[in-house]
Design a protein around this motif. Structure first.
Motif, PDB file in Angstrom:
ATOM      1  N   PRO A 117      10.631  69.382  24.786  1.00 37.44           N
ATOM      2  CA  PRO A 117       9.271  69.104  25.257  1.00 37.44           C
ATOM      3  C   PRO A 117       9.254  68.722  26.732  1.00 37.44           C
ATOM      4  CG  PRO A 117      10.091  67.304  23.877  1.00 37.44           C
ATOM      5  CD  PRO A 117      11.119  68.387  23.820  1.00 37.44           C
ATOM      6  N   LYS A 118       8.251  69.236  27.446  1.00 37.25           N
ATOM      7  CA  LYS A 118       8.136  68.952  28.880  1.00 37.25           C
ATOM      8  C   LYS A 118       6.869  68.176  29.210  1.00 37.25           C
ATOM      9  CE  LYS A 118      11.178  72.725  29.953  1.00 37.25           C
ATOM     10  NZ  LYS A 118      11.360  74.131  30.246  1.00 37.25           N
ATOM     11  N   LYS A 124       9.246  61.626  26.586  1.00 46.18           N
ATOM     12  CA  LYS A 124       9.585  60.223  26.292  1.00 46.18           C
ATOM     13  C   LYS A 124      10.077  60.099  24.846  1.00 46.18           C
ATOM     14  CE  LYS A 124       5.641  58.350  27.684  1.00 46.18           C
ATOM     15  NZ  LYS A 124       4.606  57.374  28.063  1.00 46.18           N
ATOM     16  N   ALA A 125       9.413  60.805  23.958  1.00 47.40           N
ATOM     17  CA  ALA A 125       9.802  60.747  22.535  1.00 47.40           C
ATOM     18  C   ALA A 125      11.219  61.280  22.341  1.00 47.40           C
ATOM     19  CB  ALA A 125       8.805  61.551  21.697  1.00 47.40           C
ATOM     20  N   ILE A 128      13.801  58.720  23.673  1.00 45.65           N
ATOM     21  CA  ILE A 128      13.954  57.557  22.788  1.00 45.65           C
ATOM     22  C   ILE A 128      14.696  57.966  21.510  1.00 45.65           C
ATOM     23  CG2 ILE A 128      12.695  55.835  21.423  1.00 45.65           C
ATOM     24  CD1 ILE A 128      10.486  56.043  23.715  1.00 45.65           C
ATOM     25  N   ALA A 129      14.349  59.125  20.973  1.00 39.69           N
ATOM     26  CA  ALA A 129      15.030  59.598  19.758  1.00 39.69           C
ATOM     27  C   ALA A 129      16.522  59.839  20.036  1.00 39.69           C
ATOM     28  CB  ALA A 129      14.372  60.877  19.249  1.00 39.69           C
ATOM     29  N   SER A 130      16.843  60.409  21.196  1.00 40.13           N
ATOM     30  CA  SER A 130      18.250  60.687  21.540  1.00 40.13           C
ATOM     31  C   SER A 130      19.020  59.388  21.730  1.00 40.13           C
ATOM     32  CB  SER A 130      18.338  61.519  22.820  1.00 40.13           C
ATOM     33  OG  SER A 130      17.712  62.761  22.633  1.00 40.13           O
ATOM     34  N   GLN A 131      18.397  58.432  22.403  1.00 43.05           N
ATOM     35  CA  GLN A 131      19.063  57.136  22.607  1.00 43.05           C
ATOM     36  C   GLN A 131      19.376  56.502  21.250  1.00 43.05           C
ATOM     37  OE1 GLN A 131      17.726  53.826  21.991  1.00 43.05           O
ATOM     38  NE2 GLN A 131      19.667  52.962  22.702  1.00 43.05           N
ATOM     39  N   PRO A 149      15.811  61.076  29.902  1.00 47.07           N
ATOM     40  CA  PRO A 149      14.661  61.971  30.066  1.00 47.07           C
ATOM     41  C   PRO A 149      14.677  62.727  31.398  1.00 47.07           C
ATOM     42  CG  PRO A 149      14.019  59.683  30.438  1.00 47.07           C
ATOM     43  CD  PRO A 149      15.422  59.656  29.923  1.00 47.07           C
ATOM     44  N   VAL A 150      14.232  63.966  31.338  1.00 47.50           N
ATOM     45  CA  VAL A 150      14.059  64.770  32.556  1.00 47.50           C
ATOM     46  C   VAL A 150      12.643  64.510  33.061  1.00 47.50           C
ATOM     47  CG1 VAL A 150      13.964  67.113  33.486  1.00 47.50           C
ATOM     48  CG2 VAL A 150      15.685  66.515  31.752  1.00 47.50           C
ATOM     49  N   ILE A 151      12.543  63.899  34.240  1.00 47.11           N
ATOM     50  CA  ILE A 151      11.214  63.480  34.717  1.00 47.11           C
ATOM     51  C   ILE A 151      10.369  64.677  35.140  1.00 47.11           C
ATOM     52  CG2 ILE A 151      11.849  61.116  35.293  1.00 47.11           C
ATOM     53  CD1 ILE A 151      12.137  61.962  38.221  1.00 47.11           C
ATOM     54  N   GLU A 152       9.067  64.548  34.869  1.00 51.61           N
ATOM     55  CA  GLU A 152       8.117  65.615  35.180  1.00 51.61           C
ATOM     56  C   GLU A 152       6.970  65.044  36.007  1.00 51.61           C
ATOM     57  OE1 GLU A 152       8.544  68.785  34.389  1.00 51.61           O
ATOM     58  OE2 GLU A 152      10.064  68.719  32.792  1.00 51.61           O
ATOM     59  N   LYS A 153       6.300  65.921  36.732  1.00 50.55           N
ATOM     60  CA  LYS A 153       5.128  65.535  37.524  1.00 50.55           C
ATOM     61  C   LYS A 153       4.106  64.826  36.626  1.00 50.55           C
ATOM     62  CE  LYS A 153       4.959  69.259  41.008  1.00 50.55           C
ATOM     63  NZ  LYS A 153       4.895  68.451  42.236  1.00 50.55           N
ATOM     64  N   GLY A 154       3.448  63.820  37.196  1.00 48.07           N
ATOM     65  CA  GLY A 154       2.387  63.140  36.459  1.00 48.07           C
ATOM     66  C   GLY A 154       2.836  61.839  35.816  1.00 48.07           C
TER      67      GLY A 154
END
Ligand SMILES: [Zn+2]
Length: 396
Positions: A117-118, A124-125, A128-131, A149-154
């Motif tokens: 998901p991007k 974020k989900a 958190i699930a991976s952690q 997490p791979v950060i995205e615009k916004g």
């Protein structure tokens, strides 16, 4: 799994007859000691056998004169779920890496997750699930620091606060998402730092179709904690830009196996000249297009020792103590209170090297004879390295 979990998780372990003890500490890389005492997974004593309290051990390991180093840390991996990677559709790749002496891996983003998901809620989900998942399940005992997490615009400040509150401690490589401009990256890296989340930035050309170029100006402006794969993953920046990054930034200099090998060697030489070897850390950047490298960290140590004139004992610090200090881990150094994560090695059979350190200086890989995590023996003679001349023996 015939050789897994031979010792018990708790209780006292005495490791004696160590021929050479590599500390992981770049200021003092070889310890004048032959014995380590462990209790409940932590180091409680390091010294000469006669000076250590060795009574009441549940497990005794006779090293038979072999070499002990802190377990190796891979500073840059892309895990997805458990011990499976969709990148090359392999299972048990982490178990294979354990046989290369790696006891801790740090996620630079779960970027190969199918359908990743991007959108902001989704990324974020996933983080958190991976952690949670890697915290609860250690493949073959290997500590995988997941949830990056791979950060995205916004994204806004409260997103970073929320991630941190949920237990996320790392950002995936900055630049792999839509945030590629220096000013935007700088703002998000600063928010992450404010909430105790460490950051790594992608360096160099695109890694796979869809990712982009991150050059020295973006990296200097973003000021992430780690200059991720400074030697490219795979495509390197021009060497002049890499030199400038080493000189103008004080952040971590990460060299990876799946990068440009020539730049890796030149950068290590340059860092040596600049007297900043304490900033150098190693990763594989696997799984990747060039595969999974179970011996990747050992191969980098041998490469830098043999081609960049880095003394072998210092090259080991790049994959142990340097990484532990930079990433605030409780392993990576042989000192009291640290996690009992060790790799036991000897010269490979028939190497031209006159001893262990010399064999790596000549470019040969060592043989792994045992790997311990939190005081538990996780494997004995490695199925992946060349055979060690001598291996430790377990005495119950
Ligand atoms: Zn990258």
């Amino acid at each position: 799994m015939a050789t897994a979990a031979i010792a018990e998780a708790s209780g006292k372990v005495v490791i004696s007859n160590i021929g050479l003890m590599l500390s992981g500490d770049i200021q003092d890389p070889i310890l004048d000691a032959d014995t380590i005492v462990v209790n409940d997974g932590k180091i409680i004593a390091v010294g000469k056998y006669k000076d250590c309290d060795t009574e009441g051990a549940r497990t005794r390991i006779d090293c038979r004169g072999t070499v002990v180093s802190p377990g190796l840390i891979d500073s840059h991996v892309h895990p997805v779920a458990g011990d499976w990677t969709p990148r090359q559709n392999q299972i048990n790749w982490i178990d294979s890496v354990l046989h290369g002496g790696v006891t801790t891996m740090i996620s630079a983003g779960e970027v190969h997750y199918p359908g990743r998901p991007k959108d902001i809620v989704g990324l974020k989900a996933l983080a958190i699930a991976s952690q949670r998942a890697f915290d609860a399940f250690r493949p073959s005992g290997v500590k995988v620091m997941g949830g990056a997490p791979v950060i995205e615009k916004g994204m806004v400040e409260s997103d970073f606060a929320e991630l941190a509150a949920a237990g996320v401690k790392l950002l995936g490589e900055v630049g792999l998402g839509s945030v590629k401009a220096g000013d935007e990256a700088r703002q998000m890296v600063a928010w992450a730092r404010k909430y105790g989340i460490q950051s790594t930035i992608h360096t160099g050309g695109p890694s796979i179709p869809g990712s982009g170029l991150i050059d020295k100006d973006v990296i200097l402006e973003a000021d992430a904690d780690i200059i991720g794969h400074i030697n490219g993953g795979h495509t390197s920046l021009p060497y002049q830009q890499v030199c400038e990054l080493c000189e103008r930034s004080t952040r971590g200099i990460e060299l990876v196996h799946n990068g440009n090998e020539r730049i890796s060697i030149l950068t290590a030489r340059h860092a040596n000249e600049l007297k900043c070897l304490h900033r150098v850390i190693l990763g594989t950047d696997g799984p990747a297009g060039s595969g999974v490298q179970p011996l990747g960290i050992l191969r980098m140590i041998a490469q830098l020792a043999s081609l960049a004139d880095i003394p072998t004992e210092l090259a080991f610090c790049f994959a142990t103590g340097n990484t532990a200090r930079m990433r605030d881990l409780d392993c990576g150094l042989i000192e009291i209170g640290r996690a009992a994560d060790f790799v036991f090695m000897d010269r490979a059979q028939h190497t031209a090297g006159k001893d262990f350190l010399d064999s790596l200086q000549l470019g040969d890989l060592p043989g792994v004879g045992m790997v311990m995590i939190d005081g538990v023996v996780r494997c004995q003679r490695s199925r992946n390295t060349p055979p060690a001349i001598e291996v430790p023996a377990i005495q119950h």
